[in-house]
Write a protein that holds these residues in place. Structure first.
Motif, PDB file in Angstrom:
ATOM      1  N   CYS A   1       0.859  -1.190   0.025  1.00  0.00           N
ATOM      2  CA  CYS A   1      -0.046  -0.002   0.038  1.00  0.00           C
ATOM      3  C   CYS A   1       0.847   1.429  -0.137  1.00  0.00           C
ATOM      4  O   CYS A   1       0.618   2.257  -0.703  1.00  0.00           O
ATOM      5  CB  CYS A   1      -0.870   0.120   1.206  1.00  0.00           C
ATOM      6  SG  CYS A   1      -2.278  -1.306   0.995  1.00  0.00           S
ATOM      7  N   ASP A   2       1.853   1.274   0.897  1.00  0.00           N
ATOM      8  CA  ASP A   2       2.882   2.351   0.712  1.00  0.00           C
ATOM      9  C   ASP A   2       3.467   2.658  -0.691  1.00  0.00           C
ATOM     10  O   ASP A   2       3.282   3.799  -1.076  1.00  0.00           O
ATOM     11  CB  ASP A   2       4.165   2.229   1.682  1.00  0.00           C
ATOM     12  CG  ASP A   2       3.663   2.455   3.155  1.00  0.00           C
ATOM     13  OD1 ASP A   2       2.560   2.698   3.459  1.00  0.00           O
ATOM     14  OD2 ASP A   2       4.262   1.800   4.110  1.00  0.00           O
ATOM     15  N   VAL A   3       3.819   1.677  -1.284  1.00  0.00           N
ATOM     16  CA  VAL A   3       4.331   1.599  -2.437  1.00  0.00           C
ATOM     17  C   VAL A   3       3.454   2.142  -3.613  1.00  0.00           C
ATOM     18  O   VAL A   3       3.561   3.142  -4.310  1.00  0.00           O
ATOM     19  CB  VAL A   3       5.239   0.235  -3.152  1.00  0.00           C
ATOM     20  CG1 VAL A   3       5.530   0.519  -4.484  1.00  0.00           C
ATOM     21  CG2 VAL A   3       6.267   0.080  -2.174  1.00  0.00           C
ATOM     22  N   MET A   4       2.169   1.914  -3.420  1.00  0.00           N
ATOM     23  CA  MET A   4       1.010   2.104  -4.240  1.00  0.00           C
ATOM     24  C   MET A   4       0.593   3.584  -4.021  1.00  0.00           C
ATOM     25  O   MET A   4       0.293   4.290  -5.156  1.00  0.00           O
ATOM     26  CB  MET A   4      -0.197   1.089  -4.130  1.00  0.00           C
ATOM     27  CG  MET A   4      -0.153  -0.095  -4.657  1.00  0.00           C
ATOM     28  SD  MET A   4       0.127  -0.140  -6.730  1.00  0.00           S
ATOM     29  CE  MET A   4      -1.544   0.210  -7.085  1.00  0.00           C
ATOM     30  N   ASP A   5       0.890   4.081  -2.979  1.00  0.00           N
ATOM     31  CA  ASP A   5       0.536   5.589  -2.637  1.00  0.00           C
ATOM     32  C   ASP A   5       1.557   6.242  -3.345  1.00  0.00           C
ATOM     33  O   ASP A   5       1.164   7.440  -3.996  1.00  0.00           O
ATOM     34  CB  ASP A   5       0.911   5.678  -0.978  1.00  0.00           C
ATOM     35  CG  ASP A   5       0.407   7.230  -0.799  1.00  0.00           C
ATOM     36  OD1 ASP A   5      -0.456   7.685  -1.018  1.00  0.00           O
ATOM     37  OD2 ASP A   5       1.435   7.773   0.122  1.00  0.00           O
ATOM     38  N   VAL A   6       2.984   5.869  -3.490  1.00  0.00           N
ATOM     39  CA  VAL A   6       3.903   6.960  -4.059  1.00  0.00           C
ATOM     40  C   VAL A   6       3.399   6.566  -5.720  1.00  0.00           C
ATOM     41  O   VAL A   6       3.425   7.783  -6.362  1.00  0.00           O
ATOM     42  CB  VAL A   6       5.030   6.220  -3.704  1.00  0.00           C
ATOM     43  CG1 VAL A   6       6.028   6.607  -4.981  1.00  0.00           C
ATOM     44  CG2 VAL A   6       5.698   6.664  -2.469  1.00  0.00           C
ATOM     45  N   LEU A   7       3.160   5.474  -6.173  1.00  0.00           N
ATOM     46  CA  LEU A   7       2.839   5.305  -7.524  1.00  0.00           C
ATOM     47  C   LEU A   7       1.719   6.358  -8.126  1.00  0.00           C
ATOM     48  O   LEU A   7       1.641   6.801  -9.211  1.00  0.00           O
ATOM     49  CB  LEU A   7       2.271   3.705  -7.808  1.00  0.00           C
ATOM     50  CG  LEU A   7       1.974   3.220  -9.300  1.00  0.00           C
ATOM     51  CD1 LEU A   7       3.421   3.723 -10.035  1.00  0.00           C
ATOM     52  CD2 LEU A   7       1.649   1.794  -9.140  1.00  0.00           C
ATOM     53  N   GLY A   8       0.466   6.170  -7.042  1.00  0.00           N
ATOM     54  CA  GLY A   8      -0.451   7.152  -7.401  1.00  0.00           C
ATOM     55  C   GLY A   8      -0.167   8.546  -7.568  1.00  0.00           C
ATOM     56  O   GLY A   8      -0.723   9.177  -8.213  1.00  0.00           O
ATOM     57  N   ARG A   9       0.483   8.841  -6.236  1.00  0.00           N
ATOM     58  CA  ARG A   9       1.100  10.349  -6.482  1.00  0.00           C
ATOM     59  C   ARG A   9       1.857  10.712  -7.677  1.00  0.00           C
ATOM     60  O   ARG A   9       1.384  11.802  -8.336  1.00  0.00           O
ATOM     61  CB  ARG A   9       1.956  10.810  -5.172  1.00  0.00           C
ATOM     62  CG  ARG A   9       1.029  10.687  -3.870  1.00  0.00           C
ATOM     63  CD  ARG A   9       2.057  10.757  -2.916  1.00  0.00           C
ATOM     64  NE  ARG A   9       1.555  10.512  -1.547  1.00  0.00           N
ATOM     65  CZ  ARG A   9       2.199  11.021  -0.414  1.00  0.00           C
ATOM     66  NH1 ARG A   9       3.157  11.698  -0.405  1.00  0.00           N
ATOM     67  NH2 ARG A   9       1.724  10.633   0.783  1.00  0.00           N
TER      68      ARG A   9
END
Length: 88
Positions: A74-82
């Motif tokens: 989820c942390d990595v997906m948060d960066v990806l989304g940003r």
């Protein structure tokens, strides 16, 4: 965005696990997907387990490990989304 973002699963006051926020998008996606798959596989193993025969501590440790992998994803997906939203 800072070049490195601390992961949620860090213990203690000094974060040692970081997401490279400037990594290529496909690398971010691949790393998140790997963690989601590993966490999902652990949870599927738990779901097929005969809980009456399992030790409570073992079940708890598996659940905690799966939760950590899913949180990392989820942390990595948060960066990806940003990063994706910043492109638009």
């Amino acid at each position: 965005m800072n070049p490195h973002m601390p992961m949620t699963s860090n213990e203690g006051q000094t974060p040692v696990l970081l997401v490279a926020t400037q990594a290529p998008l496909d690398e971010l996606h691949s790393n998140a997907a790997t963690r989601f798959l590993a966490g999902t596989q652990m949870m599927e193993s738990l779901a097929s387990l005969d809980i009456s025969q399992a030790k409570g501590a073992d079940v708890q440790q598996l659940a905690q490990a799966a939760a950590m992998l899913l949180r990392d994803g989820c942390d990595v997906m948060d960066v990806l989304g940003r990063r994706i939203r910043a492109r638009v």
